[in-house]
Design a protein around this motif. Structure first.
Motif, PDB file in Angstrom:
ATOM      1  N   GLU A   1       0.831  -1.200   0.000  1.00  0.00           N
ATOM      2  CA  GLU A   1       0.000   0.000   0.000  1.00  0.00           C
ATOM      3  C   GLU A   1       0.869   1.255   0.000  1.00  0.00           C
ATOM      4  OE1 GLU A   1      -2.803  -0.070   3.191  1.00  0.00           O
ATOM      5  OE2 GLU A   1      -4.418   0.608   1.893  1.00  0.00           O
ATOM      6  N   ARG A   2       1.934   1.207   0.811  1.00  0.00           N
ATOM      7  CA  ARG A   2       2.821   2.371   0.884  1.00  0.00           C
ATOM      8  C   ARG A   2       3.538   2.589  -0.443  1.00  0.00           C
ATOM      9  NH1 ARG A   2       8.398   3.612   3.897  1.00  0.00           N
ATOM     10  NH2 ARG A   2       8.316   5.850   3.624  1.00  0.00           N
ATOM     11  N   LEU A   3       4.020   1.514  -1.045  1.00  0.00           N
ATOM     12  CA  LEU A   3       4.710   1.648  -2.330  1.00  0.00           C
ATOM     13  C   LEU A   3       3.759   2.174  -3.412  1.00  0.00           C
ATOM     14  CD1 LEU A   3       6.941  -1.575  -2.366  1.00  0.00           C
ATOM     15  CD2 LEU A   3       7.662   0.779  -1.969  1.00  0.00           C
ATOM     16  N   GLU A   4       2.493   1.741  -3.366  1.00  0.00           N
ATOM     17  CA  GLU A   4       1.512   2.246  -4.337  1.00  0.00           C
ATOM     18  C   GLU A   4       1.276   3.743  -4.142  1.00  0.00           C
ATOM     19  OE1 GLU A   4      -1.999  -0.113  -4.031  1.00  0.00           O
ATOM     20  OE2 GLU A   4      -1.111  -1.857  -5.042  1.00  0.00           O
ATOM     21  N   ARG A   5       1.252   4.172  -2.867  1.00  0.00           N
ATOM     22  CA  ARG A   5       1.098   5.614  -2.600  1.00  0.00           C
ATOM     23  C   ARG A   5       2.272   6.396  -3.166  1.00  0.00           C
ATOM     24  NH1 ARG A   5      -0.707   4.082   2.602  1.00  0.00           N
ATOM     25  NH2 ARG A   5       1.317   4.642   3.516  1.00  0.00           N
ATOM     26  N   CYS A   6       3.474   5.842  -3.005  1.00  0.00           N
ATOM     27  CA  CYS A   6       4.672   6.517  -3.532  1.00  0.00           C
ATOM     28  C   CYS A   6       4.645   6.570  -5.059  1.00  0.00           C
ATOM     29  CB  CYS A   6       5.936   5.810  -3.036  1.00  0.00           C
ATOM     30  SG  CYS A   6       6.180   5.957  -1.255  1.00  0.00           S
TER      31      CYS A   6
ATOM     32  N   HIS B   1      12.101  12.912  -0.413  1.00  0.00           N
ATOM     33  CA  HIS B   1      13.164  12.133  -1.055  1.00  0.00           C
ATOM     34  C   HIS B   1      12.840  10.640  -1.012  1.00  0.00           C
ATOM     35  CE1 HIS B   1      16.981   9.781  -0.666  1.00  0.00           C
ATOM     36  NE2 HIS B   1      17.278  10.465  -1.752  1.00  0.00           N
ATOM     37  N   GLU B   2      12.396  10.186   0.163  1.00  0.00           N
ATOM     38  CA  GLU B   2      12.077   8.767   0.331  1.00  0.00           C
ATOM     39  C   GLU B   2      10.882   8.365  -0.531  1.00  0.00           C
ATOM     40  OE1 GLU B   2      10.950   5.651   3.929  1.00  0.00           O
ATOM     41  OE2 GLU B   2      11.948   7.539   4.396  1.00  0.00           O
ATOM     42  N   GLU B   3       9.861   9.232  -0.595  1.00  0.00           N
ATOM     43  CA  GLU B   3       8.667   8.907  -1.381  1.00  0.00           C
ATOM     44  C   GLU B   3       8.989   8.758  -2.862  1.00  0.00           C
ATOM     45  OE1 GLU B   3       5.342  11.142   1.483  1.00  0.00           O
ATOM     46  OE2 GLU B   3       6.190  12.175  -0.253  1.00  0.00           O
TER      47      GLU B   3
ATOM     48  N   LEU C   1       9.819   5.317  -7.580  1.00  0.00           N
ATOM     49  CA  LEU C   1      10.581   4.861  -8.746  1.00  0.00           C
ATOM     50  C   LEU C   1      10.987   3.396  -8.593  1.00  0.00           C
ATOM     51  CD1 LEU C   1      12.815   8.043  -9.220  1.00  0.00           C
ATOM     52  CD2 LEU C   1      11.044   7.246 -10.797  1.00  0.00           C
ATOM     53  N   PHE C   2      11.379   3.031  -7.377  1.00  0.00           N
ATOM     54  CA  PHE C   2      11.733   1.635  -7.089  1.00  0.00           C
ATOM     55  C   PHE C   2      10.555   0.703  -7.375  1.00  0.00           C
ATOM     56  CE2 PHE C   2      11.203  -1.476  -3.516  1.00  0.00           C
ATOM     57  CZ  PHE C   2      12.110  -2.424  -3.970  1.00  0.00           C
ATOM     58  N   SER C   3       9.365   1.108  -6.951  1.00  0.00           N
ATOM     59  CA  SER C   3       8.179   0.281  -7.160  1.00  0.00           C
ATOM     60  C   SER C   3       7.852   0.167  -8.649  1.00  0.00           C
ATOM     61  CB  SER C   3       6.992   0.865  -6.391  1.00  0.00           C
ATOM     62  OG  SER C   3       5.890   0.013  -6.461  1.00  0.00           O
TER      63      SER C   3
ATOM     64  N   ASN D   1      20.474   4.106  -0.241  1.00  0.00           N
ATOM     65  CA  ASN D   1      20.227   3.390   1.019  1.00  0.00           C
ATOM     66  C   ASN D   1      18.749   3.052   1.209  1.00  0.00           C
ATOM     67  OD1 ASN D   1      21.241   2.387   3.606  1.00  0.00           O
ATOM     68  ND2 ASN D   1      19.920   3.956   4.454  1.00  0.00           N
ATOM     69  N   VAL D   2      17.856   4.015   0.897  1.00  0.00           N
ATOM     70  CA  VAL D   2      16.414   3.776   1.055  1.00  0.00           C
ATOM     71  C   VAL D   2      15.983   2.561   0.244  1.00  0.00           C
ATOM     72  CG1 VAL D   2      14.126   4.680   0.449  1.00  0.00           C
ATOM     73  CG2 VAL D   2      15.741   6.127   1.642  1.00  0.00           C
ATOM     74  N   VAL D   3      16.490   2.478  -0.980  1.00  0.00           N
ATOM     75  CA  VAL D   3      16.120   1.381  -1.874  1.00  0.00           C
ATOM     76  C   VAL D   3      16.716   0.054  -1.397  1.00  0.00           C
ATOM     77  CG1 VAL D   3      16.367   0.491  -4.228  1.00  0.00           C
ATOM     78  CG2 VAL D   3      15.810   2.894  -3.852  1.00  0.00           C
ATOM     79  N   LEU D   4      17.981   0.080  -0.958  1.00  0.00           N
ATOM     80  CA  LEU D   4      18.628  -1.149  -0.490  1.00  0.00           C
ATOM     81  C   LEU D   4      17.904  -1.720   0.721  1.00  0.00           C
ATOM     82  CD1 LEU D   4      22.394  -0.134  -0.821  1.00  0.00           C
ATOM     83  CD2 LEU D   4      21.166  -1.767  -2.232  1.00  0.00           C
ATOM     84  N   VAL D   5      17.507  -0.849   1.640  1.00  0.00           N
ATOM     85  CA  VAL D   5      16.771  -1.303   2.831  1.00  0.00           C
ATOM     86  C   VAL D   5      15.453  -1.961   2.418  1.00  0.00           C
ATOM     87  CG1 VAL D   5      15.494  -0.506   4.871  1.00  0.00           C
ATOM     88  CG2 VAL D   5      17.814   0.328   4.439  1.00  0.00           C
ATOM     89  N   LYS D   6      14.758  -1.329   1.468  1.00  0.00           N
ATOM     90  CA  LYS D   6      13.465  -1.859   1.048  1.00  0.00           C
ATOM     91  C   LYS D   6      13.632  -3.173   0.278  1.00  0.00           C
ATOM     92  CE  LYS D   6      10.806   0.353   2.312  1.00  0.00           C
ATOM     93  NZ  LYS D   6      10.177   0.312   3.648  1.00  0.00           N
ATOM     94  N   ILE D   7      14.681  -3.291  -0.533  1.00  0.00           N
ATOM     95  CA  ILE D   7      14.938  -4.549  -1.245  1.00  0.00           C
ATOM     96  C   ILE D   7      15.166  -5.674  -0.237  1.00  0.00           C
ATOM     97  CG2 ILE D   7      16.600  -5.793  -2.697  1.00  0.00           C
ATOM     98  CD1 ILE D   7      17.050  -3.212  -4.239  1.00  0.00           C
TER      99      ILE D   7
END
Length: 1003
Positions: free
Chosen positions: A28-33, A64-66, A71-73, A98-104
Motif C-alpha cells: 500500500e505504501r509503495l503504491e502511494r509513492c 526524497h524517500e517517497e 521509482l523503485f516500485s 540506502n532507502v532502496v537497499l533497505v526496502k529490497i
C-alpha cells in the motif's frame, strides 16, 4: 532458463493475494509513492518530469524517500519503464541508494515468496543493475538473494533464481572479488546447490556452478577458508565430479598449491563454521518456521507444525539433501529442545541421506576443542541418544554405532585427532552436566552385546561409574513430560509398521497421562513418583542448594512461599552466578509440578478466591516482578529466570497471564508479559502469546474465557491482526461461554474484530457459528464483510449464511448489498438470495427496485473484462446478466401468489424492457415470463398517458409512468456503473418513449 509464465494479475500489483486478503501495508505504501511520482510527472516531457522530481526530492527527507520508493516500485512492476526509472533513481537519490537497499532487503526477507512473477523477475534485474553500478551495499543484497535459493528444490522458479544469481556473479566477477564475505557465501551456497543439480537436464547449470566454485576456490582460497570445517563437508559431497576431485586431492595432499598460508585439511577441520554460513542455506521462511518449532516443542503441538514443515519442504526425493542443512543449522545456530532434534534428525530417509545426516549431526564432535567450540554444537547429538534410549533404543544404537565407526573411517591419516575430538566432546558434555554420567548410555541392556563391547573398547574411560544402580535410577527418572514428547515426536523414524504400532500405544498412553493430570489430582500418584532433583543440585552453589533442599522438604504452602522468597532474594543479589539459572529452573520445575496440574481458576470467582489462587510458591516470582520498578537491574535477572523456567515448564506463560489479570497489585502491569515474551527464546510477543493461549485452551477452557477480554484489550495488535486466537476460542467454548463473551463485547469490555481485518478473519472461519455470533455482537457495518457472500456455499457454510441472512433482513439494502446478494450463484436448493430479495421487496420495494435496475443495466451486454477492477467489490463480483435474470425469475415465482406488486414498479419494468431489446433469442425464450411484464409496460406507454402505480413521493425515480426521466436523473442511477459505458443498444423505434427513457440511462 525462464521463470514460470506470468499469470494475469491487475497491473501495478506487487504481491500475490487472494480476493479476501487484507491490503499489505508495504504494498500500500509503495503504491502511494507511485501515485506521488505519477502526479508529479503526468503530462510532462522527460526533462520536465526530471526537474519536477528533483525539485520535490530537495524539499526534505520524506519527499526524497517517497520519490525513491515510487521509482523503485515502478522498476518492479512496470518492466517497460524500468530502465528509465532506474536511471532517474540513480540521478535523484541523495543517500547512496540506502532507502532502496533497505526496502529490497525487507522484501527479500519478508515478502519474496509472495512476489508476483513480474516483480520477481524485475527484482533480479534491479539487483543486477545495482551490482553493475557498484552501489555500496549491493553485496549484502546479493547475499540476501542467495539465501532465497532453496536447497532440495528443483522447481522451475528456484532453478531460474539459482541460474540468474550465478550469472550476476559470473558477469561481475571483478566486483565479486572485492568482497571476501560474498566470495565465501556464494561458494558455500553453490557448493551445496551442486548436489541438487545432478539430473541430465540440469547438467549445464551444474557445470556453470562447478566452474564458478573451482575458480573462486583456486583464486581466493584464503577468503574461502573462513567457511571453516563445513567447507570440507560440502567438498566431500561433490568430490566425485572430475574438476572437484582434482581440487580435493590438492586440499588433502598438496595444500600449498591452493595458498602458501594454507597448511592442510586439519587447519580447516579445527575451525568452527560461523553461523552465518549455516544460516545462509535456509530460506527466511524455513528459518522462521524452524525457530518457531525449536522454541516451544514441549508444548504438545509439535506434530502439526512438523507435519506441515515435512510436507512443505521435505516431501520430494530431491528435498532429502535439505535435511543436512537443517541439522547443521539446528546444531550450530539454535539451541533447541531435545525432542525436536530427535524428530527432525531421524524421519524416513534413504540410507545415503541417513549417513550424511548422521555426519552432519556429529560433524562438530570430530575435531572438538573446548577452548574454541561451543557445547551447543555437540549437545543435540548426545541428547538425542539419551532421550531416545527408552522409547526408541534402535535410534540410540544407530547413532552410537556411527560415532564409533566414524573415528577410523572419517580420514585415516587423522584418526588420532578424530578420536581426541570425540573424547573431548564426551568429557565436556559431562563437565557441563548435559549428562551426569555416560554409563547408562554406553552400557545399557537395551543395546546389543556387540555394540556395548565396541563402546567399551573405544571409550574405556567413560565406561566405568560409581554406584551403577543410581545410574539406572536416573535413566528411569526421565520426566514423564519429556517421555511423552519424545514419543510424540518419533513418528515416522522407521518403517510404517513399526511407527504405526509405536504411535498407537504412545497416543493412548499420552491421553491417559493427561487425563490423570487434569481430571484425577490424586495425591498418592505424586507420592509414588517424588520429585527427583539430584541431577541438578550439584550445579548450584551451597547457599542456593540449601534453600532448594529446604523447599523440597517443606510441606505447607506458607513455609514454601517464605523459602521461595529467600531464593528470589538470592537470585537478585549482585554476585548471583547466572550460570546456575538453568539448573535452578530444572529444580523448581520439578518441585512445582503440582502447581501446573488441574484447573487454575477457582470455581467461584470472587476477589478473595482469586487472591487465594495466586498464593502458590511459584507466584512469588510473579509478585517480585510486579513490585519491581522498570529501571531496577533485578528486573532483567528475574525475567531471565522466568525464561529459563519457561523452557522447562511452558505452562508458566499462561500462569503469568493469569497472575497479571487476577492480582489487584498487578493492575495495569500487563506490559510485564510483553517483557517476559521478549526475554524467552522465542523473543516474539505474538508467537509467545499464541502458544500460551493454546496451552491454556488445552488445559482450562474456563481460564481461556476469563483471560480473553484482557488479552484482546492489552494486546490488540497481536490478537486482531489474525484469527489465530479467535479460532482457539470458538473451537472449544460452549453456549454459556459464548453468551458471556457476547455480553463482554456489547458492554465494551471486549473487541475481537476490527474493520481492516475482519473480512480476512471471517473468511478463514466460515464453519463456526460462534464466530458469526461474536461478529454480530460487534457494531461493525455489515457492508464491510458483504464481499464474503460470493464465497459462501449453501451446503458447506450454513452457519455463516444463516447469521448473515438474519442480519441482512434488518438492513436497508444498499447498492453494494444488492450487487453481492445477486452475485451468489443460482441453485434450486439455495434459497438465500430469493428469500432476502422477497423480504426487501416487501419492506424496501422502491430502494430495491432502483438498485436492481442499476445492476441490470450495468450488466447488460457488458463484457466482464471491460469492468473496472479498482475497487475491492468490483474485483470480487462475478455478476452476469443471466444470473440477475435467474434471481429475478425466482423472485417473480416466489411473489406470484401474493399481493406484492414489486414487478409493477416503473424502474424494474424499464430495466426489463431495456434488456429485452438487446438480449439474444435464447434469453428471451428462457425468461419469457419476465419479459412479458416488460411488454405489457411498453403497450401501456403507447396508449394515452394515465397514472400507473402510485409510488411514494420520496422516490424521485418513480414519477408518472409516461414521463421519461432526465439524463441527469438516469446518470445518477448508474453512477457506479462500469467506467466504459459509452453506448448501449436502444430499443426498437416503435417504442420510442420507452426506449428513450432507458436509453438515457446508458449515457
Amino acid at each position: 532458463m525462464e521463470p514460470a509464465p506470468v499469470k494475469a494479475k491487475p497491473q501495478g500489483r506487487l504481491l500475490v493475494s487472494t480476493p479476501l486478503d487484507a491490503k499489505d501495508e508495504l504494498e500500500e505504501r509503495l503504491e502511494r509513492c507511485v501515485g506521488i511520482v505519477q502526479s508529479l510527472t503526468n503530462g510532462l516531457s522527460e526533462r520536465e518530469a526530471n526537474d519536477a522530481l528533483t525539485a520535490n526530492v530537495c524539499k526534505g527527507p520524506q519527499q526524497h524517500e517517497e520519490v525513491c520508493l515510487g521509482l523503485f516500485s515502478l522498476v518492479l512492476t512496470e518492466p517497460t519503464q524500468a530502465q528509465r526509472c532506474y536511471r532517474d533513481l540513480t540521478l535523484l537519490n541523495r543517500d547512496g541508494m540506502n532507502v532502496v537497499l533497505v526496502k529490497i532487503n525487507q522484501i527479500l526477507m519478508e515478502k519474496f515468496l509472495k512476489l508476483q512473477d513480474v516483480p520477481r523477475t524485475q527484482m533480479v534485474w534491479l539487483v543486477r543493475e545495482l551490482v553493475k553500478s557498484a552501489v555500496m551495499g549491493a553485496d549484502g543484497v546479493v547475499m540476501t538473494l542467495l539465501k532465497q535459493i532453496a536447497g532440495g528444490d528443483i522447481s522451475t522458479k528456484n532453478l531460474w533464481l539459482a541460474e540468474n544469481v550465478l550469472d550476476i556473479l559470473l558477469e561481475q566477477k571483478e566486483w565479486v572479488l572485492k568482497s571476501g564475505m560474498l566470495i565465501a557465501m556464494s561458494v558455500y551456497s553453490y557448493l551445496r546447490l551442486i548436489v541438487d543439480h545432478g539430473a541430465p537436464n540440469l547438467l549445464p547449470l551444474r557445470q556453470k556452478e562447478v566452474d564458478f566454485c573451482i575458480s573462486m576456490l583456486r583464486e581466493k582460497f584464503m577468503e574461502c577458508l573462513i567457511m571453516g570445517r563445513d567447507l570440507v563437508r560440502l567438498l566431500q559431497n561433490v568430490a566425485r565430479i572430475p574438476e572437484m576431485e582434482s581440487l580435493w586431492r590438492d586440499l588433502l595432499h598438496n595444500p600449498q598449491v591452493l595458498s602458501p598460508q594454507f597448511t592442510g585439511v586439519l587447519q580447516l577441520l579445527t575451525a568452527r563454521t560461523s553461523r552465518k554460513f549455516l544460516a545462509c542455506r535456509l530460506t527466511p521462511d524455513m528459518e522462521t518456521k524452524l525457530l518457531f518449532m525449536t522454541s516451544r516443542v514441549r508444548f504438545g503441538q509439535q506434530k502439526r507444525y512438523q507435519d506441515w514443515f515435512q510436507k512443505q519442504y521435505l516431501s520430494t526425493a530431491e528435498s532429502q539433501s535439505l535435511r543436512c542443512d537443517l541439522i547443521r543449522y539446528i546444531c550450530g545456530v539454535v539451541h533447541p529442545s531435545n525432542e525436536v532434534l530427535s524428530s527432525d534428525i531421524l524421519p524416513r530417509w534413504s540410507n545415503v541421506a541417513a549417513s550424511n545426516a548422521k555426519l552432519a549431526l556429529f560433524y562438530d564432535w570430530l575435531f572438538f576443542n573446548p577452548e574454541k567450540d561451543s557445547i551447543m554444537n555437540i549437545e543435540p547429538a548426545i541428547l538425542v541418544m539419551h532421550h531416545s534410549m527408552k522409547p526408541h533404543p534402535a535410534i540410540t544404537a544407530t547413532l552410537l554405532d556411527f560415532m564409533c565407526r566414524i573415528i577410523p573411517h572419517f580420514f585415516p591419516p587423522l584418526e588420532s585427532q578424530v578420536r581426541q575430538g570425540v573424547c573431548n566432546s564426551l568429557t565436556f558434555i559431562m563437565e557441563k552436566r548435559v549428562l551426569a554420567h555416560l554409563l547408562p548410555l554406553f552400557d545399557n541392556p537395551k543395546l546389543d552385546r556387540e555394540l556395548r563391547s565396541m563402546l567399551r573398547e573405544r571409550f574405556p574411560e567413560f565406561c566405568s561409574s560409581p554406584s551403577p544402580p543410581t545410574e539406572v535410577k536416573m535413566e528411569e527418572a526421565v520426566s514423564l513430560e519429556m517421555d511423552n514428547h519424545v514419543l510424540d515426536k518419533e513418528e515416522g523414524c522407521y518403517d510404517n509398521t513399526e511407527a504405526a504400532f509405536s504411535d498407537d500405544e504412545e497416543e493412548i498412553s499420552n491421553k491417559g497421562k493427561k487425563r490423570e493430570f487434569r481430571f484425577q489430582p490424586i495425591k498418592e500418584a505424586v507420592v509414588e513418583e517424588p520429585a527427583d532433583i539430584t541431577p541438578w543440585l550439584d550445579q548450584l552453589d551451597d547457599t542456593m542448594k540449601e534453600k532448594v533442599l529446604q523447599l523440597q522438604k517443606s510441606s505447607d504452602t506458607e513455609t514454601q512461599c517464605e523459602v521461595m522468597q529467600e531464593i528470589v532474594d538470592l537470585i537478585l543479589e549482585e554476585d548471583f552466578d547466572t550460570e546456575q539459572m538453568s539448573a535452578l529452573a530444572s529444580c523448581l520445575s520439578e518441585l512445582f509440578k503440582d502447581h501446573f496440574r488441574g484447573d487454575v481458576l477457582p470455581e467461584e470467582i470472587t476477589e478473595e478466591s482469586l487472591e487465594e489462587s495466586i498464593c502458590k510458591p511459584v507466584c512469588l516470582l510473579f509478585r517480585n516482578l510486579v513490585t519491581m520498578q522498570e529501571d531496577n537491574s533485578g528486573l532483567s535477572v528475574l525475567l531471565e529466570m522466568l525464561a529459563e523456567l519457561y523452557q522447562k515448564q511452558p505452562k508458566i506463560g499462561y500462569h503469568l497471564l493469569y497472575y497479571l489479570k487476577a492480582s489487584t497489585a498487578a493492575n495495569g502491569k500487563m506490559v510485564l508479559y510483553e517483557m517476559f515474551a521478549q526475554a524467552t527464546a522465542l523473543g516474539d510477543l505474538h508467537t509467545c502469546l499464541m502458544m500460551d493461549m493454546k496451552a491454556c485452551q488445552e488445559d482450562d477452557i474456563r481460564l481461556l474465557c476469563y483471560l480473553t477480554p484482557s488479552i484482546y484489550s492489552e494486546f490488540p495488535d497481536e490478537t486482531l491482526r489474525s484469527g489465530e486466537l479467535l479460532n482457539m476460542i470458538v473451537a472449544v467454548i460452549d453456549s454459556t461461554q459464548l453468551q458471556e463473551l457476547m455480553c463482554h463485547v456489547m458492554m465494551g469490555n471486549l473487541v475481537m474484530f476490527r474493520k481492516d481485518s475482519v473480512l480476512n478473519i471471517l473468511s478463514k472461519n466460515l464453519f463456526s457459528y460462534s464466530t458469526w455470533q461474536l461478529f454480530l455482537a460487534h457494531s461493525i457495518p455489515l457492508e464491510t464483510i458483504i464481499p464474503i457472500l460470493q464465497h459462501l456455499k449453501y451446503k458447506e457454510h450454513p452457519e455463516a449464511l444463516s447469521c448473515l441472512l438474519l442480519q441482512l433482513r434488518r438492513e436497508k439494502p444498499s447498492e453494494e448489498m444488492v450487487k453481492m446478494v445477486l452475485s451468489r450463484p443460482c441453485h434450486p436448493d439455495d434459497h438465500f438470495t430469493t428469500s432476502l430479495l422477497r423480504h426487501w421487496a416487501a419492506k424496501y420495494d422502491d430502494t430495491l427496485s432502483e438498485h436492481i435496475k442499476a445492476q441490470l443495466i450495468k450488466n447488460n451486454n457488458q463484457p466482464r473484462k471491460r469492468q473496472s477492477l479498482r475497487s475491492s467489490s468490483s474485483k470480487l463480483a462475478q455478476l452476469t446478466l443471466e444470473q440477475i435474470l435467474e434471481h429475478m425469475d425466482n423472485l417473480r415465482l416466489s411473489l406470484s401468489n401474493t399481493k406484492n406488486n414489486f414487478f409493477a414498479q416503473t424502474p424494474i419494468l424499464q430495466a426489463l424492457q431495456h434488456v429485452q431489446a438487446s438480449c439474444d433469442e435464447a434469453h428471451k425464450m428462457r425468461f419469457s415470463d419476465l419479459f412479458a411484464l416488460a411488454e405489457e409496460y411498453e403497450d401501456s406507454q403507447a396508449k394515452p398517458p394515465k397514472s400507473r402505480r402510485k409510488a411514494p413521493a420520496s422516490s424521485p425515480r418513480s414519477r408518472k409512468g409516461p414521463a421519461p426521466p432526465t439524463n441527469n436523473e438516469e446518470e445518477s442511477a448508474s453512477s457506479s456503473a462500469s467506467e466504459e459505458e459509452d453506448s448501449k443498444p436502444k430499443a426498437p423505434k416503435r417504442k420510442r418513449k420507452g426506449s428513450s427513457a432507458v436509453g438515457s440511462d446508458s449515457d
